[in-house]
Design an enzyme around this catalytic site. Sequence first.
Site, PDB file in Angstrom:
ATOM      1  N   LYS A 148       0.730  -0.974  -0.097  1.00 36.81           N
ATOM      2  CA  LYS A 148      -0.329   0.099   0.406  1.00 36.81           C
ATOM      3  C   LYS A 148       0.904   1.449   0.002  1.00 36.81           C
ATOM      4  O   LYS A 148       0.330   2.302  -0.884  1.00 36.81           O
ATOM      5  CB  LYS A 148      -0.945  -0.161   0.918  1.00 36.81           C
ATOM      6  N   ARG A 182     -10.300   0.618   7.923  1.00 36.46           N
ATOM      7  CA  ARG A 182      -9.769  -0.567   8.459  1.00 36.46           C
ATOM      8  C   ARG A 182     -10.335  -0.687   9.202  1.00 36.46           C
ATOM      9  O   ARG A 182     -10.441  -2.257   9.436  1.00 36.46           O
ATOM     10  CB  ARG A 182      -8.236  -0.715   9.651  1.00 36.46           C
ATOM     11  N   ARG A 235      11.797  -7.040   4.985  1.00 36.42           N
ATOM     12  CA  ARG A 235      11.855  -5.547   5.253  1.00 36.42           C
ATOM     13  C   ARG A 235      12.947  -4.987   6.782  1.00 36.42           C
ATOM     14  O   ARG A 235      13.942  -4.611   6.834  1.00 36.42           O
ATOM     15  CB  ARG A 235      11.179  -4.602   5.357  1.00 36.42           C
ATOM     16  N   ARG A 249      10.632  -1.644  12.372  1.00 35.61           N
ATOM     17  CA  ARG A 249       9.702  -0.835  13.028  1.00 35.61           C
ATOM     18  C   ARG A 249       9.005  -2.062  13.753  1.00 35.61           C
ATOM     19  O   ARG A 249       9.291  -3.634  14.035  1.00 35.61           O
ATOM     20  CB  ARG A 249       8.723  -1.539  11.832  1.00 35.61           C
ATOM     21  N   ARG A 266      -1.310  -9.147  12.897  1.00 33.69           N
ATOM     22  CA  ARG A 266      -1.181  -7.825  12.133  1.00 33.69           C
ATOM     23  C   ARG A 266      -2.941  -8.690  10.905  1.00 33.69           C
ATOM     24  O   ARG A 266      -4.116  -8.221  10.844  1.00 33.69           O
ATOM     25  CB  ARG A 266      -0.044  -7.769  11.373  1.00 33.69           C
TER      26      ARG A 266
HETATM   27  P1  AP5 Z   1       4.607  -2.052   2.059  1.00 34.16           P
HETATM   28  O1  AP5 Z   1       4.638  -0.974   1.018  1.00 34.16           O
HETATM   29  O2  AP5 Z   1       5.487  -1.096   3.067  1.00 34.16           O
HETATM   30  O3  AP5 Z   1       3.335  -2.581   2.084  1.00 34.16           O
HETATM   31  P2  AP5 Z   1       2.267  -1.984   3.474  1.00 34.16           P
HETATM   32  O4  AP5 Z   1       1.170  -2.531   2.638  1.00 34.16           O
HETATM   33  O5  AP5 Z   1       2.139  -0.209   3.352  1.00 34.16           O
HETATM   34  O6  AP5 Z   1       2.787  -2.655   4.742  1.00 34.16           O
HETATM   35  P3  AP5 Z   1       2.902  -1.917   5.709  1.00 34.16           P
HETATM   36  O7  AP5 Z   1       4.092  -2.761   6.720  1.00 34.16           O
HETATM   37  O8  AP5 Z   1       2.726  -0.658   5.894  1.00 34.16           O
HETATM   38  O9  AP5 Z   1       1.814  -3.069   6.587  1.00 34.16           O
HETATM   39  P4  AP5 Z   1       0.468  -2.225   7.910  1.00 34.16           P
HETATM   40  O10 AP5 Z   1       0.206  -2.144   7.070  1.00 34.16           O
HETATM   41  O11 AP5 Z   1       0.330  -3.190   8.861  1.00 34.16           O
HETATM   42  O12 AP5 Z   1       1.230  -0.786   8.699  1.00 34.16           O
HETATM   43  P5  AP5 Z   1       0.488   0.388   8.612  1.00 34.16           P
HETATM   44  O13 AP5 Z   1       1.371   1.527   9.193  1.00 34.16           O
HETATM   45  O14 AP5 Z   1      -0.817   1.181   8.030  1.00 34.16           O
HETATM   46  O15 AP5 Z   1       5.178  -2.651   1.678  1.00 34.16           O
HETATM   47  C1  AP5 Z   1       6.014  -3.906   2.450  1.00 34.16           C
HETATM   48  C2  AP5 Z   1       6.878  -4.340   1.576  1.00 34.16           C
HETATM   49  O16 AP5 Z   1       6.969  -5.088   0.648  1.00 34.16           O
HETATM   50  C3  AP5 Z   1       8.672  -3.170   2.231  1.00 34.16           C
HETATM   51  O17 AP5 Z   1       9.457  -3.748   1.886  1.00 34.16           O
HETATM   52  C4  AP5 Z   1       8.354  -3.334   0.367  1.00 34.16           C
HETATM   53  O18 AP5 Z   1       9.599  -2.675  -0.498  1.00 34.16           O
HETATM   54  C5  AP5 Z   1       7.680  -5.073  -0.449  1.00 34.16           C
HETATM   55  N1  AP5 Z   1       7.076  -4.344  -1.562  1.00 34.16           N
HETATM   56  C6  AP5 Z   1       6.210  -3.869  -1.655  1.00 34.16           C
HETATM   57  N2  AP5 Z   1       6.016  -4.107  -3.156  1.00 34.16           N
HETATM   58  C7  AP5 Z   1       6.497  -5.170  -3.525  1.00 34.16           C
HETATM   59  C8  AP5 Z   1       5.639  -5.207  -4.690  1.00 34.16           C
HETATM   60  N3  AP5 Z   1       5.450  -5.780  -5.539  1.00 34.16           N
HETATM   61  N4  AP5 Z   1       7.504  -6.880  -4.475  1.00 34.16           N
HETATM   62  C9  AP5 Z   1       8.561  -7.089  -3.648  1.00 34.16           C
HETATM   63  N5  AP5 Z   1       7.760  -6.155  -2.589  1.00 34.16           N
HETATM   64  C10 AP5 Z   1       7.490  -5.224  -2.200  1.00 34.16           C
HETATM   65  O19 AP5 Z   1      -0.136   0.307  10.607  1.00 34.16           O
HETATM   66  C11 AP5 Z   1       0.228  -0.566  11.483  1.00 34.16           C
HETATM   67  C12 AP5 Z   1      -0.019  -0.154  11.956  1.00 34.16           C
HETATM   68  O20 AP5 Z   1      -0.705   1.175  12.848  1.00 34.16           O
HETATM   69  C13 AP5 Z   1      -1.387  -1.330  12.501  1.00 34.16           C
HETATM   70  O21 AP5 Z   1      -0.893  -2.902  13.142  1.00 34.16           O
HETATM   71  C14 AP5 Z   1      -2.211  -0.723  13.827  1.00 34.16           C
HETATM   72  O22 AP5 Z   1      -1.849  -0.640  14.822  1.00 34.16           O
HETATM   73  C15 AP5 Z   1      -2.030   0.676  13.553  1.00 34.16           C
HETATM   74  N6  AP5 Z   1      -3.100   1.191  12.311  1.00 34.16           N
HETATM   75  C16 AP5 Z   1      -2.738   2.367  11.104  1.00 34.16           C
HETATM   76  N7  AP5 Z   1      -3.722   2.383  10.770  1.00 34.16           N
HETATM   77  C17 AP5 Z   1      -4.866   1.912  11.689  1.00 34.16           C
HETATM   78  C18 AP5 Z   1      -6.283   2.057  11.345  1.00 34.16           C
HETATM   79  N8  AP5 Z   1      -6.937   2.884  10.250  1.00 34.16           N
HETATM   80  N9  AP5 Z   1      -6.784   1.822  12.097  1.00 34.16           N
HETATM   81  C19 AP5 Z   1      -6.034   1.462  13.280  1.00 34.16           C
HETATM   82  N10 AP5 Z   1      -5.433   1.163  13.473  1.00 34.16           N
HETATM   83  C20 AP5 Z   1      -4.307   1.267  12.291  1.00 34.16           C
HETATM   84 MG    MG Z   2       2.324   1.170   5.094  1.00 30.80          MG
END
Ligand code: AP5
Ligand code: MG
Length: 195
Positions: A13, A87, A126, A138, A149
Amino acid sequence: MNIIILGPPGAGKGTQARHLVETRGMVQLSTGDMLREAKTSGSEMGLRVAEVMARGELVTDEIVIGLIHEKILQGGGTGFIFDGFPRTLAQADALGELLEATGQDLDAVIELEVDDETLVKRVVNRAAEAEAAGEPVRADDNAESMRTRLMEYYKKTSPLIGYYYAKGDLSKVDGLAAIDAVQTSIESVLDKVHS
Ligand code: AP5
Ligand code: MG
């Protein structure tokens, strides 16, 4: 144009949202990034939610809706990319109301499809790369938090797939493809939105 990028942890994402910021001048709203910034700033809310995030659980709807509300009021250039928000169904309803109240629409929801095994590999990898480079890792990028997660995603977030499908907003994209191929698929979905 306002869009949501929906998908499990590690689906890409953030990677795809950053690309759209460059190519389309859109504004990325990542609630995960905002919450991590709140922790770094030492704010009371940031410190309170840091432990919840490290375990891989969702923080409360009230907190994240508050963060998004503020940003929507600030305006979004050529449009917002909601990354990691909504979410829960309550968050999805709140987003719909906030957009309506500010005279805006939701134009597309992109679902990135990636299998669990690949997701775990991506986040563990990562963490390993960051550690090797001496960069901060992280707190939730480990196999144990990743299990939570994923469970949170399937229990609370995946119902949004049906929610947006029923509204006619959902487009599925193969998130297993190479990063630039995923970018091309998303661009072609967005090009069709207004045509
Ligand atoms: P990346 O682009 O970072 O993926 P992502 O989908 O953004 O995943 P996140 O790791 O950010 O996970 P998340 O959704 O749990 O985290 P968030 O910060 O939202 O890519 C991941 C890796 O893969 C990278 O190394 C990248 O280079 C690689 N990659 C990408 N695309 C690729 C491809 N096509 N091929 C190969 N490799 C690839 O949330 C974190 C925490 O915050 C949650 O657990 C929760 O506690 C809280 N939180 C955040 N938002 C909310 C909400 N709305 N409600 C409640 N709690 C929330
Ligand atoms: Mg992310």
